[in-house]
Scaffold this motif. Structure first.
Motif, PDB file in Angstrom:
ATOM      1  N   PRO A 140       0.843  -1.211   0.000  1.00  0.00           N
ATOM      2  CA  PRO A 140       0.000   0.000   0.000  1.00  0.00           C
ATOM      3  C   PRO A 140       0.873   1.254   0.000  1.00  0.00           C
ATOM      4  N   ALA A 141       0.465   2.244  -0.784  1.00  0.00           N
ATOM      5  CA  ALA A 141       1.198   3.516  -0.863  1.00  0.00           C
ATOM      6  C   ALA A 141       0.513   4.531   0.047  1.00  0.00           C
ATOM      7  N   VAL A 142       0.880   4.518   1.319  1.00  0.00           N
ATOM      8  CA  VAL A 142       0.283   5.438   2.297  1.00  0.00           C
ATOM      9  C   VAL A 142       0.914   6.817   2.127  1.00  0.00           C
ATOM     10  N   PRO A 143       0.112   7.892   1.994  1.00  0.00           N
ATOM     11  CA  PRO A 143       0.691   9.239   1.872  1.00  0.00           C
ATOM     12  C   PRO A 143       1.622   9.538   3.038  1.00  0.00           C
ATOM     13  N   ARG A 144       2.744  10.176   2.769  1.00  0.00           N
ATOM     14  CA  ARG A 144       3.739  10.433   3.808  1.00  0.00           C
ATOM     15  C   ARG A 144       3.194  11.208   5.003  1.00  0.00           C
ATOM     16  N   PRO A 145       2.431  12.290   4.780  1.00  0.00           N
ATOM     17  CA  PRO A 145       1.903  13.013   5.944  1.00  0.00           C
ATOM     18  C   PRO A 145       1.010  12.128   6.816  1.00  0.00           C
ATOM     19  N   LEU A 146       0.241  11.245   6.190  1.00  0.00           N
ATOM     20  CA  LEU A 146      -0.619  10.343   6.953  1.00  0.00           C
ATOM     21  C   LEU A 146       0.219   9.311   7.695  1.00  0.00           C
ATOM     22  N   ASP A 147       1.239   8.778   7.042  1.00  0.00           N
ATOM     23  CA  ASP A 147       2.105   7.789   7.673  1.00  0.00           C
ATOM     24  C   ASP A 147       2.724   8.356   8.944  1.00  0.00           C
ATOM     25  N   LYS A 148       3.104   9.630   8.916  1.00  0.00           N
ATOM     26  CA  LYS A 148       3.699  10.270  10.086  1.00  0.00           C
ATOM     27  C   LYS A 148       2.659  10.461  11.189  1.00  0.00           C
ATOM     28  N   ASP A 153       0.737  11.342  18.446  1.00  0.00           N
ATOM     29  CA  ASP A 153      -0.364  11.453  19.413  1.00  0.00           C
ATOM     30  C   ASP A 153      -1.010  12.825  19.254  1.00  0.00           C
ATOM     31  N   VAL A 154      -1.804  12.991  18.198  1.00  0.00           N
ATOM     32  CA  VAL A 154      -2.420  14.276  17.859  1.00  0.00           C
ATOM     33  C   VAL A 154      -3.934  14.094  17.814  1.00  0.00           C
ATOM     34  N   LYS A 155      -4.672  15.075  18.295  1.00  0.00           N
ATOM     35  CA  LYS A 155      -6.123  14.980  18.254  1.00  0.00           C
ATOM     36  C   LYS A 155      -6.600  14.744  16.826  1.00  0.00           C
ATOM     37  N   ALA A 156      -7.645  13.937  16.689  1.00  0.00           N
ATOM     38  CA  ALA A 156      -8.114  13.536  15.368  1.00  0.00           C
ATOM     39  C   ALA A 156      -8.507  14.729  14.505  1.00  0.00           C
ATOM     40  N   GLY A 157      -9.222  15.701  15.093  1.00  0.00           N
ATOM     41  CA  GLY A 157      -9.637  16.875  14.325  1.00  0.00           C
ATOM     42  C   GLY A 157      -8.450  17.664  13.808  1.00  0.00           C
ATOM     43  N   GLU A 158      -7.434  17.817  14.653  1.00  0.00           N
ATOM     44  CA  GLU A 158      -6.233  18.530  14.237  1.00  0.00           C
ATOM     45  C   GLU A 158      -5.508  17.766  13.135  1.00  0.00           C
ATOM     46  N   ALA A 159      -5.473  16.438  13.266  1.00  0.00           N
ATOM     47  CA  ALA A 159      -4.818  15.611  12.250  1.00  0.00           C
ATOM     48  C   ALA A 159      -5.532  15.723  10.909  1.00  0.00           C
ATOM     49  N   VAL A 160      -6.865  15.750  10.921  1.00  0.00           N
ATOM     50  CA  VAL A 160      -7.640  15.888   9.691  1.00  0.00           C
ATOM     51  C   VAL A 160      -7.261  17.183   8.971  1.00  0.00           C
ATOM     52  N   VAL A 161      -7.230  18.286   9.708  1.00  0.00           N
ATOM     53  CA  VAL A 161      -6.908  19.579   9.106  1.00  0.00           C
ATOM     54  C   VAL A 161      -5.480  19.594   8.581  1.00  0.00           C
ATOM     55  N   GLY A 167      -2.340  18.521   1.495  1.00  0.00           N
ATOM     56  CA  GLY A 167      -2.746  18.062   0.171  1.00  0.00           C
ATOM     57  C   GLY A 167      -3.155  16.606   0.071  1.00  0.00           C
ATOM     58  N   VAL A 168      -3.373  15.945   1.206  1.00  0.00           N
ATOM     59  CA  VAL A 168      -3.831  14.556   1.177  1.00  0.00           C
ATOM     60  C   VAL A 168      -5.296  14.526   0.716  1.00  0.00           C
ATOM     61  N   GLY A 180      -9.828   4.579  12.466  1.00  0.00           N
ATOM     62  CA  GLY A 180      -9.147   4.787  13.734  1.00  0.00           C
ATOM     63  C   GLY A 180      -7.651   4.979  13.618  1.00  0.00           C
ATOM     64  N   LEU A 181      -7.193   5.496  12.483  1.00  0.00           N
ATOM     65  CA  LEU A 181      -5.759   5.701  12.287  1.00  0.00           C
ATOM     66  C   LEU A 181      -5.291   7.065  12.765  1.00  0.00           C
ATOM     67  N   LEU A 182      -6.236   7.922  13.192  1.00  0.00           N
ATOM     68  CA  LEU A 182      -5.895   9.269  13.636  1.00  0.00           C
ATOM     69  C   LEU A 182      -6.375   9.476  15.068  1.00  0.00           C
ATOM     70  N   GLY A 183      -5.715  10.396  15.759  1.00  0.00           N
ATOM     71  CA  GLY A 183      -6.147  10.740  17.105  1.00  0.00           C
ATOM     72  C   GLY A 183      -5.153  10.331  18.168  1.00  0.00           C
ATOM     73  N   ALA A 184      -5.485  10.682  19.417  1.00  0.00           N
ATOM     74  CA  ALA A 184      -4.659  10.276  20.557  1.00  0.00           C
ATOM     75  C   ALA A 184      -4.650   8.759  20.640  1.00  0.00           C
ATOM     76  N   GLY A 185      -3.457   8.187  20.809  1.00  0.00           N
ATOM     77  CA  GLY A 185      -3.294   6.745  20.724  1.00  0.00           C
ATOM     78  C   GLY A 185      -4.245   5.939  21.590  1.00  0.00           C
ATOM     79  N   HIS A 186      -4.438   6.361  22.842  1.00  0.00           N
ATOM     80  CA  HIS A 186      -5.246   5.583  23.777  1.00  0.00           C
ATOM     81  C   HIS A 186      -6.737   5.718  23.511  1.00  0.00           C
ATOM     82  N   ARG A 187      -7.136   6.661  22.627  1.00  0.00           N
ATOM     83  CA  ARG A 187      -8.556   6.894  22.381  1.00  0.00           C
ATOM     84  C   ARG A 187      -8.995   6.440  20.986  1.00  0.00           C
ATOM     85  N   ARG A 188      -8.106   5.878  20.228  1.00  0.00           N
ATOM     86  CA  ARG A 188      -8.453   5.523  18.851  1.00  0.00           C
ATOM     87  C   ARG A 188      -9.448   4.365  18.816  1.00  0.00           C
ATOM     88  N   ARG A 189     -10.508   4.592  18.077  1.00  0.00           N
ATOM     89  CA  ARG A 189     -11.532   3.572  17.868  1.00  0.00           C
ATOM     90  C   ARG A 189     -12.026   3.662  16.437  1.00  0.00           C
TER      91      ARG A 189
END
Length: 356
Positions: A140-148, A153-161, A167-168, A180-189
């Motif tokens: 799979p070719a995961v976009p670099r910004p998403l892979d990072k 451990d970044v809030k999901a809303g902030e990660a989306v923006v 440019g993703v 559930g690939l975004l957000g604070a690690g312990h809260r990902r669902r």
């Protein structure tokens, strides 16, 4: 129902439990039983490489007829597993956020029953069955910004923006959010797809609105018109603060049902509606590109030809293709087509001010 049955009679029927092909990519997170839900991975049998992309990518689906979209989607087989979070799914989430199709071999636990499921927000789904095993033939070719961000451990809303700013693709962001690939690690669902689509539209729209609010006003009244799948869209923008009035008009047998959403200059909505949020993102992208702000009214007219929903993507993609221009004689004709005048809706300032 007669039209749906007629289309279903011509749908492709998958035979056997072995499915070989490429995922476009395509993934859907179900809603029933949340937080433990079904995660579906879809692929068209014996379709490989870039050809598979046309079965799921909204930009390639846009412009096709309703029956053609249904047939394309009915050709896709969906294998599913039940999970709470991405950690239980192995590499399946990475398949869904790839920038290119990935070859996949699926063995289903039973023969998938022929059928197609429709949803207001998401694309139709073809035959489904539990996933017994899966073998990924490719990377799979995961976009670099998403892979990072998947490791941060970044809030999901902030990660989306942040992903949108980098440019993703918006549809990759939606799938990453739902899986559930975004957000604070312990809260990902896992987040049901129909919830995730609207959540991402809200986050991206609020980010764009924050930029557009500080831009100069439009010089005069502008409008744009577009239509697709017996949906007609008329947009009007006039000088003033950034605020929205959205009206859906469902027309059937001479009867009309209307749904409206009002957003004040502070971004407060009168109600949460997925169709409005999809439309809002597209119009805000246009205003941001113009470097202008204004008061916006959108009328969506839905005719009898749109007898099943193919998802909110068609709202977003149709409005993305609309170009705003100064008022001309064509505007009156478009008002007649949609049955309501967006400029008149804007002028009903008392209703907007009451909401403020």
């Amino acid at each position: 129902m007669e039209r749906v049955r007629a289309v279903k009679s011509s749908m492709f029927r998958i035979r056997g439990r072995e499915v070989f092909g490429a995922t476009p990519p395509s993934a859907v997170v179900g809603e029933a039983g949340w937080p433990r839900v079904r995660v579906y991975i879809g692929e068209p049998p014996e379709v490989w490489g870039e050809e598979a992309r046309a079965y799921d990518d909204p930009r390639l689906l846009w412009g096709r007829g309703l029956e053609e979209i249904i047939k394309l989607r009915s050709y896709m087989a969906f294998g599913y597993r039940t999970s709470v979070g991405p950690w239980e799914l192995g590499e399946l989430p990475l398949l869904a956020v790839s920038e290119r199709p990935v070859d996949v071999e699926m063995r289903l636990a039973r023969d998938p029953a022929p059928g197609v499921r429709f949803d207001l927000r998401e694309k139709p789904m073809g035959p489904r069955a539990p996933l017994e095993r899966v073998r990924i033939d490719g990377n799979p070719a995961v976009p670099r910004p998403l892979d990072k961000l998947m490791s941060d451990d970044v809030k999901a809303g902030e990660a989306v923006v942040e992903l949108y700013r980098r440019g993703v693709d918006l549809y990759i962001i939606q799938r990453a959010f739902s899986l559930g690939l975004l957000g604070a690690g312990h809260r990902r669902r896992l987040v049901p797809t129909r919830w995730g689509i609207t959540a991402v539209d809200v986050a991206v729209g609020d980010y764009l609105a924050g930029r557009v609010r500080d831009m100069p006003e439009v010089d005069g009244a502008l409008y744009g018109y577009g239509e697709y799948l017996d949906n007609r869209y008329l947009v009007a923008v006039v000088p003033g603060p950034l605020r929205f009035f959205y009206l859906e008009r469902w027309v059937y047998g001479g009867r009309v049902a209307e749904i409206e959403v009002v957003e004040d200059p502070r971004g407060r909505r009168s109600t949460v509606d997925g169709g409005f949020e999809a439309a809002r993102v597209a119009v805000l992208e246009t205003l941001a590109a113009l470097g202008r702000r204004g008061t916006v009214s959108i009328v969506r007219w839905i005719g009898e030809g749109y007898y099943v929903s193919v998802g909110n993507w068609q709202i977003r993609e149709t409005l993305r293709r609309i170009r705003l221009k100064p008022l001309d004689e064509e505007y009156g004709r478009y008002v007649a087509l949609v049955g309501r005048d967006p400029l008149a809706l804007i002028k009903q300032s008392r209703r907007l001010d009451e909401f403020m």
